[in-house]
Motif scaffolding. Structure first.
Motif, PDB file in Angstrom:
ATOM      1  N   CYS A 252      62.447 -15.540  75.891  1.00 18.86           N
ATOM      2  CA  CYS A 252      62.530 -16.394  75.409  1.00 18.86           C
ATOM      3  C   CYS A 252      63.088 -16.827  73.379  1.00 18.86           C
ATOM      4  O   CYS A 252      63.673 -17.463  73.330  1.00 18.86           O
ATOM      5  N   VAL A 253      62.096 -16.383  72.708  1.00 15.66           N
ATOM      6  CA  VAL A 253      62.811 -15.693  71.100  1.00 15.66           C
ATOM      7  C   VAL A 253      64.325 -15.420  71.361  1.00 15.66           C
ATOM      8  O   VAL A 253      65.197 -16.146  70.426  1.00 15.66           O
ATOM      9  N   VAL A 254      64.598 -14.468  72.198  1.00 15.05           N
ATOM     10  CA  VAL A 254      65.521 -13.783  72.477  1.00 15.05           C
ATOM     11  C   VAL A 254      66.936 -15.165  72.310  1.00 15.05           C
ATOM     12  O   VAL A 254      68.202 -15.105  72.149  1.00 15.05           O
ATOM     13  N   GLU A 255      66.946 -15.537  73.700  1.00 17.34           N
ATOM     14  CA  GLU A 255      66.827 -16.922  73.652  1.00 17.34           C
ATOM     15  C   GLU A 255      67.718 -18.091  72.752  1.00 17.34           C
ATOM     16  O   GLU A 255      68.383 -18.581  73.220  1.00 17.34           O
ATOM     17  N   ALA A 256      66.633 -18.250  72.705  1.00 20.99           N
ATOM     18  CA  ALA A 256      66.624 -19.393  71.130  1.00 20.99           C
ATOM     19  C   ALA A 256      67.304 -18.605  70.247  1.00 20.99           C
ATOM     20  O   ALA A 256      68.109 -20.080  69.776  1.00 20.99           O
ATOM     21  N   MET A 257      67.253 -17.646  69.876  1.00 21.67           N
ATOM     22  CA  MET A 257      67.670 -17.255  68.675  1.00 21.67           C
ATOM     23  C   MET A 257      70.394 -17.061  69.405  1.00 21.67           C
ATOM     24  O   MET A 257      70.944 -17.583  68.485  1.00 21.67           O
ATOM     25  N   GLY A 258      70.090 -16.694  70.497  1.00 26.88           N
ATOM     26  CA  GLY A 258      70.902 -17.454  71.006  1.00 26.88           C
ATOM     27  C   GLY A 258      71.595 -18.513  71.343  1.00 26.88           C
ATOM     28  O   GLY A 258      72.918 -18.662  70.105  1.00 26.88           O
ATOM     29  N   ASP A 259      70.988 -19.850  71.236  1.00 27.37           N
ATOM     30  CA  ASP A 259      71.363 -20.760  71.487  1.00 27.37           C
ATOM     31  C   ASP A 259      71.653 -20.904  70.128  1.00 27.37           C
ATOM     32  O   ASP A 259      72.343 -21.968  69.485  1.00 27.37           O
ATOM     33  N   HIS A 260      71.188 -20.810  68.676  1.00 25.34           N
ATOM     34  CA  HIS A 260      71.621 -20.856  67.349  1.00 25.34           C
ATOM     35  C   HIS A 260      73.124 -20.388  67.316  1.00 25.34           C
ATOM     36  O   HIS A 260      73.585 -20.977  66.480  1.00 25.34           O
ATOM     37  N   PHE A 261      72.833 -18.990  67.871  1.00 24.85           N
ATOM     38  CA  PHE A 261      74.292 -17.975  67.291  1.00 24.85           C
ATOM     39  C   PHE A 261      75.764 -19.324  67.794  1.00 24.85           C
ATOM     40  O   PHE A 261      76.494 -18.837  67.123  1.00 24.85           O
ATOM     41  N   GLN A 262      75.125 -19.570  69.047  1.00 22.62           N
ATOM     42  CA  GLN A 262      76.175 -20.513  69.394  1.00 22.62           C
ATOM     43  C   GLN A 262      76.681 -22.058  68.914  1.00 22.62           C
ATOM     44  O   GLN A 262      77.843 -22.238  68.474  1.00 22.62           O
ATOM     45  N   ASP A 263      75.667 -21.679  68.266  1.00 24.05           N
ATOM     46  CA  ASP A 263      75.829 -23.071  67.601  1.00 24.05           C
ATOM     47  C   ASP A 263      76.366 -22.733  65.410  1.00 24.05           C
ATOM     48  O   ASP A 263      76.454 -23.792  64.861  1.00 24.05           O
ATOM     49  N   ASP A 264      76.787 -21.937  65.894  1.00 24.72           N
ATOM     50  CA  ASP A 264      77.059 -21.114  64.850  1.00 24.72           C
ATOM     51  C   ASP A 264      75.858 -21.136  63.356  1.00 24.72           C
ATOM     52  O   ASP A 264      75.977 -21.550  62.229  1.00 24.72           O
ATOM     53  N   ASP A 265      74.411 -21.396  63.725  1.00 22.01           N
ATOM     54  CA  ASP A 265      73.596 -20.968  63.121  1.00 22.01           C
ATOM     55  C   ASP A 265      73.030 -20.348  62.048  1.00 22.01           C
ATOM     56  O   ASP A 265      73.470 -18.531  63.423  1.00 22.01           O
ATOM     57  N   SER A 266      72.378 -19.958  60.701  1.00 25.78           N
ATOM     58  CA  SER A 266      71.689 -18.461  60.884  1.00 25.78           C
ATOM     59  C   SER A 266      70.678 -18.325  61.456  1.00 25.78           C
ATOM     60  O   SER A 266      70.296 -19.947  61.146  1.00 25.78           O
ATOM     61  N   VAL A 267      69.880 -17.584  61.391  1.00 27.87           N
ATOM     62  CA  VAL A 267      68.040 -17.031  61.804  1.00 27.87           C
ATOM     63  C   VAL A 267      67.533 -16.865  61.033  1.00 27.87           C
ATOM     64  O   VAL A 267      68.260 -15.200  60.708  1.00 27.87           O
ATOM     65  N   LEU A 268      66.876 -17.323  60.436  1.00 22.59           N
ATOM     66  CA  LEU A 268      65.826 -15.900  59.059  1.00 22.59           C
ATOM     67  C   LEU A 268      64.484 -15.885  59.427  1.00 22.59           C
ATOM     68  O   LEU A 268      63.791 -17.004  59.787  1.00 22.59           O
ATOM     69  N   ILE A 269      63.999 -14.301  59.783  1.00 21.75           N
ATOM     70  CA  ILE A 269      62.822 -13.797  59.687  1.00 21.75           C
ATOM     71  C   ILE A 269      62.757 -13.489  58.200  1.00 21.75           C
ATOM     72  O   ILE A 269      62.517 -12.520  58.271  1.00 21.75           O
ATOM     73  N   PRO A 270      61.968 -14.091  57.623  1.00 16.95           N
ATOM     74  CA  PRO A 270      61.441 -14.059  56.479  1.00 16.95           C
ATOM     75  C   PRO A 270      61.378 -12.947  55.619  1.00 16.95           C
ATOM     76  O   PRO A 270      61.173 -12.439  54.835  1.00 16.95           O
ATOM     77  N   THR A 271      60.398 -12.430  56.815  1.00 20.99           N
ATOM     78  CA  THR A 271      60.078 -10.765  56.094  1.00 20.99           C
ATOM     79  C   THR A 271      60.136  -9.452  56.711  1.00 20.99           C
ATOM     80  O   THR A 271      60.241  -8.860  56.849  1.00 20.99           O
ATOM     81  N   PHE A 272      61.746 -10.416  57.823  1.00 21.35           N
ATOM     82  CA  PHE A 272      62.491  -9.405  58.159  1.00 21.35           C
ATOM     83  C   PHE A 272      63.992  -9.370  57.825  1.00 21.35           C
ATOM     84  O   PHE A 272      64.510  -8.032  56.914  1.00 21.35           O
ATOM     85  N   GLY A 273      64.989 -10.979  57.725  1.00 23.45           N
ATOM     86  CA  GLY A 273      66.201 -10.306  57.086  1.00 23.45           C
ATOM     87  C   GLY A 273      66.484 -11.289  57.987  1.00 23.45           C
ATOM     88  O   GLY A 273      66.395 -12.275  58.122  1.00 23.45           O
ATOM     89  N   THR A 274      68.099 -12.198  57.825  1.00 17.43           N
ATOM     90  CA  THR A 274      68.593 -12.807  58.365  1.00 17.43           C
ATOM     91  C   THR A 274      69.589 -12.036  58.907  1.00 17.43           C
ATOM     92  O   THR A 274      70.090 -11.878  59.402  1.00 17.43           O
ATOM     93  N   PHE A 275      69.291 -13.006  60.011  1.00 16.92           N
ATOM     94  CA  PHE A 275      70.721 -12.965  60.895  1.00 16.92           C
ATOM     95  C   PHE A 275      71.449 -14.125  61.126  1.00 16.92           C
ATOM     96  O   PHE A 275      71.853 -15.215  60.845  1.00 16.92           O
ATOM     97  N   GLU A 276      73.806 -13.801  61.244  1.00 15.25           N
ATOM     98  CA  GLU A 276      73.912 -14.705  60.563  1.00 15.25           C
ATOM     99  C   GLU A 276      75.914 -14.416  61.965  1.00 15.25           C
ATOM    100  O   GLU A 276      76.193 -13.565  62.058  1.00 15.25           O
ATOM    101  N   VAL A 277      76.062 -16.114  62.278  1.00 17.52           N
ATOM    102  CA  VAL A 277      78.139 -15.556  62.597  1.00 17.52           C
ATOM    103  C   VAL A 277      78.449 -15.778  61.491  1.00 17.52           C
ATOM    104  O   VAL A 277      78.721 -16.812  60.753  1.00 17.52           O
ATOM    105  N   LYS A 278      79.145 -14.876  61.475  1.00 17.63           N
ATOM    106  CA  LYS A 278      80.552 -15.089  60.398  1.00 17.63           C
ATOM    107  C   LYS A 278      81.961 -14.812  61.086  1.00 17.63           C
ATOM    108  O   LYS A 278      82.255 -14.676  61.946  1.00 17.63           O
ATOM    109  N   LYS A 279      82.556 -16.209  60.439  1.00 17.83           N
ATOM    110  CA  LYS A 279      84.525 -15.779  60.901  1.00 17.83           C
ATOM    111  C   LYS A 279      85.137 -14.453  60.772  1.00 17.83           C
ATOM    112  O   LYS A 279      85.241 -14.993  59.099  1.00 17.83           O
ATOM    113  N   LYS A 280      85.795 -13.935  61.323  1.00 16.75           N
ATOM    114  CA  LYS A 280      86.888 -12.698  60.488  1.00 16.75           C
ATOM    115  C   LYS A 280      87.832 -13.922  60.673  1.00 16.75           C
ATOM    116  O   LYS A 280      88.153 -14.338  62.129  1.00 16.75           O
TER     117      LYS A 280
END
Length: 95
Positions: free
Chosen positions: A27-55
């Protein structure tokens, strides 16, 4: 560590069954994937940030033939770890 090892350890730490833990992780991975498809970043405060960037579009040269090719633009997923995690890895896991 593979998925089975991760789920087993997480289940032991949380007290949930392995099946419940697997469902939670999915469920967590699926929710993160949904945000990535919307070009949103996902911040996990004590771990780091996952971000979609355009090359951007670029020109590449094939080293063996010398032929120039146009590489189209694309989206890539990046991860920027929290500063404390960077230091832990840098120091070989010691805190």
């Amino acid at each position: 560590m593979n998925n089975k090892d991760f789920i087993t350890e997480l289940a032991q730490r949380t007290g949930y069954s392995a099946d419940e833990t697997q469902q939670f992780v999915n469920c967590v991975v699926e929710a993160m994937g949904d945000h990535f498809q919307d070009d949103d970043s996902v911040l996990i405060p004590t771990f780091g940030t996952f971000e979609v960037k355009k090359k951007m579009e670029r020109i590449m040269v094939n080293p063996s033939t010398g032929q120039r090719m146009l590489v189209p633009p694309k989206l890539v997923l990046t991860f920027k770890p929290n500063v404390s995690w960077k230091e832990r890895v840098k120091n070989g896991g010691a805190e």
